[in-house]
Design an enzyme around this catalytic site. Structure first.
Site, PDB file in Angstrom:
ATOM      1  N   TRP A 157      73.329 -31.247  22.679  1.00 51.13           N
ATOM      2  CA  TRP A 157      73.199 -32.742  22.788  1.00 51.13           C
ATOM      3  C   TRP A 157      72.890 -32.897  23.779  1.00 51.13           C
ATOM      4  O   TRP A 157      72.581 -34.341  23.727  1.00 51.13           O
ATOM      5  CB  TRP A 157      75.245 -33.030  22.680  1.00 51.13           C
ATOM      6  N   HIS A 160      81.102 -21.264  23.343  1.00 48.12           N
ATOM      7  CA  HIS A 160      82.201 -22.599  23.732  1.00 48.12           C
ATOM      8  C   HIS A 160      82.774 -22.383  22.080  1.00 48.12           C
ATOM      9  O   HIS A 160      82.283 -23.872  21.669  1.00 48.12           O
ATOM     10  CB  HIS A 160      81.764 -24.205  24.019  1.00 48.12           C
ATOM     11  N   GLU A 185      87.965 -22.266  24.075  1.00 46.84           N
ATOM     12  CA  GLU A 185      89.218 -22.551  24.210  1.00 46.84           C
ATOM     13  C   GLU A 185      90.036 -21.894  22.875  1.00 46.84           C
ATOM     14  O   GLU A 185      89.792 -22.831  21.925  1.00 46.84           O
ATOM     15  CB  GLU A 185      89.408 -23.914  24.089  1.00 46.84           C
ATOM     16  N   GLU A 235      87.149 -24.785  33.256  1.00 48.52           N
ATOM     17  CA  GLU A 235      87.192 -26.408  32.501  1.00 48.52           C
ATOM     18  C   GLU A 235      88.253 -26.997  32.988  1.00 48.52           C
ATOM     19  O   GLU A 235      89.621 -27.118  32.958  1.00 48.52           O
ATOM     20  CB  GLU A 235      87.164 -26.470  31.130  1.00 48.52           C
ATOM     21  N   ALA A 239      92.686 -35.364  28.210  1.00 46.12           N
ATOM     22  CA  ALA A 239      92.698 -34.263  27.362  1.00 46.12           C
ATOM     23  C   ALA A 239      91.404 -34.869  26.207  1.00 46.12           C
ATOM     24  O   ALA A 239      90.867 -34.178  26.620  1.00 46.12           O
ATOM     25  CB  ALA A 239      93.362 -33.467  26.279  1.00 46.12           C
TER      26      ALA A 239
END
Length: 499
Positions: free
Chosen positions: A69, A131, A169, A257, A263
């Site tokens: 992006w 990611h 994550e 991060e 959040a």
């Protein structure tokens, strides 16, 4: 603008060497060492990230947003600006796997390669981030991960700049022992066939919050760290307690991060909570990377919409989050001190020949208002664009909310902008500065802004003790001072910042 002869000669020599096909070691224009030149190969000693000499290292930097992006912000020019103007020592290339990322569009890895090559040239560290997010179980695309990291480690296995983050994550119905650790063991094995010693970071459960679980069942690799992620508006002491537990068990942590927002990435910013987190990370010498370098219209983004994609950002181009993060990278002592934001504070360049004069509108040592009056004068031979100029008045706010009024300005109060910045680490006579800017206007040679009369007060109207404030002195007439600093596009050009 005038530059020193020594810098000109250095730049000329670098140009000639480049034209001649020779490669110079990465270094700043002043000849100081880059972070990688200074620290070299990183490794783990106990719970601490250390350099080639075994000395503790705390890396600080920023992460891209999703490369699919906002990849246009990841290039050599932007990374160079981040190194030189922000002082970053590490950059994170966040390659999403789902959501239009690598799994659907493998060519996005080319942007990762671009980031690594730029980092190598600039002498900063770079995190290659697999990611995972909406694809919460890392095993979902394990074979693709092994394929990707096989390629990356074969390309960069001999490059000390590179750090691998193999599962951003993990989340959902996953846990460390059953899902994450077995995945990590397989991917680490692939990397180690090509790269025996670069740092590998492994995500932990619940969006990389469950470092305590990893600490109870650690991986055997000597140079593995565990990812801890937080957003200041959501995560507080409970997560620091988990970090403390992990450290007590000997598990090294890297905050790959964190955000100033909540959040969601778009609530806040929560600067007091962010300061508390950064104070904690500094106390433990834990490296960190902020989310995120983009102009996305959300509070965690570092840039305002429409900001340049190649660096050169003015302070007015930075969001509240970006301003805070930049200030806190520059305001701390780590390996970034070899790449200073500005010339030496003792001898700032006088590029435009502008100076500031000051008098105290209220000379009381104890008063419920601070009333600085100042004027900026162009002593040089060229016209100055006021949009590029900012001034900082340094003082002690003692963590109280601040209010600002412009009582009078010859150039018009509507043309004067302001913001308050709280320092992460207080300096001599200052824990805060008021930064003034200008919406438009120019100063011809010999011209002045004229009198600008300001007024500050605490939220609770309690008294300030002005006598110890760095920028304050008692004077009924305008006097030139170097304790109010001036900047051109964020670069110090007049005065001396407090120590």
């Amino acid at each position: 603008m005038k530059r020193s002869i020594s810098i000109f000669i250095t730049c000329l020599l670098i140009t000639l060497l480049t034209m001649g096909g020779m490669i110079a070691s990465p270094a700043s224009a002043a000849g100081t060492k880059t972070p990688v030149a200074k620290n070299g190969q990183l490794s783990i000693k106990g719970t601490q990230l250390v350099n080639r000499d075994g000395k503790a290292v705390q890396l600080k930097g920023i992460s891209s947003h999703g490369l699919q992006w906002y990849g246009e912000y990841v290039n050599k020019d932007s990374l160079k600006w981040l190194r030189d103007d922000w002082g970053i020592t590490v950059f994170r290339a966040a390659m999403y796997t789902a959501d239009g990322g690598y799994i659907d569009n493998p060519s996005v890895k080319n942007k990762v390669k671009e980031a690594v090559e730029a980092a190598k040239e600039l002498g900063i560290y770079v995190i290659i981030d697999w990611h995972i997010l909406n694809d919460g179980n890392p095993n979902q695309n394990k074979e693709k991960a092994k394929e990707f990291f096989k390629e990356m480690s074969s390309l960069y296995g001999n490059t000390p700049n590179v750090i691998y983050e193999i599962a951003n994550e993990p989340n959902g119905d996953v846990n460390w022992k059953r899902d994450i650790k077995p995945y990590a063991e397989e991917v680490i094995s692939v990397i180690r066939k090509n790269d025996p010693d670069n740092i590998i970071i492994v995500g932990t459960g619940t969006w990389s919050q469950d470092v305590n679980d990893a600490a109870d069942d650690q991986l055997k690799d000597a140079n593995v760290m565990y990812a801890l992620h937080f957003y200041a508006g959501t995560h507080g002491q409970f997560l620091r307690d988990k970090a403390n537990y992990a450290l007590s068990k000997g598990a090294p942590i890297f905050v790959t991060e964190w955000g100033t927002s909540d959040a969601s990435g778009n609530g806040g910013v929560f600067l007091d909570q962010s300061r508390e987190w950064l104070k904690y990370l500094d106390s433990k010498t834990i490296s960190w990377v902020n989310w995120n370098l983009s102009d996305k219209q959300e509070s965690s983004s570092a840039l305002k919409p429409g900001a340049s994609k190649t660096g050169g950002w003015r302070l007015s181009d930075l969001s509240a989050s970006g301003t805070f993060v930049r200030e806190n990278i520059l305001g701390t002592k780590d390996s970034t001190k070899d790449i200073p934001e500005t010339p030496s504070k003792d001898k700032p360049t006088q590029e435009n020949g502008i100076s500031v004069q000051y008098r105290a509108g209220d000379g009381s040592m104890n008063s419920n208002q601070i009333r600085p009056q100042l004027q900026i004068k162009n002593n040089g031979n060229t016209t100055v664009d006021l949009k590029d100029v900012t001034a900082r008045y340094w003082y002690k706010a003692k963590n109280k909310g601040q209010n600002f009024d412009c009582d009078y300005a010859q150039i018009g109060c509507g043309n004067v902008t302001h913001k308050f910045v709280t320092l992460h680490k207080p300096k001599q006579g200052a824990d805060t500065y008021l930064e003034l800017g200008f919406k438009n206007g120019t100063l011809a040679p010999g011209a002045s802004t004229g009198n600008i009369q300001l007024r500050l007060h605490n939220d609770d109207w309690s008294n300030y003790a002005q006598s110890g404030d760095y920028s304050f002195f008692k004077s009924n007439t305008f006097k030139t001072t170097k304790k109010i600093t001036l900047y051109d596009q964020g670069k110090l050009i007049w005065g001396t910042e407090p120590n």
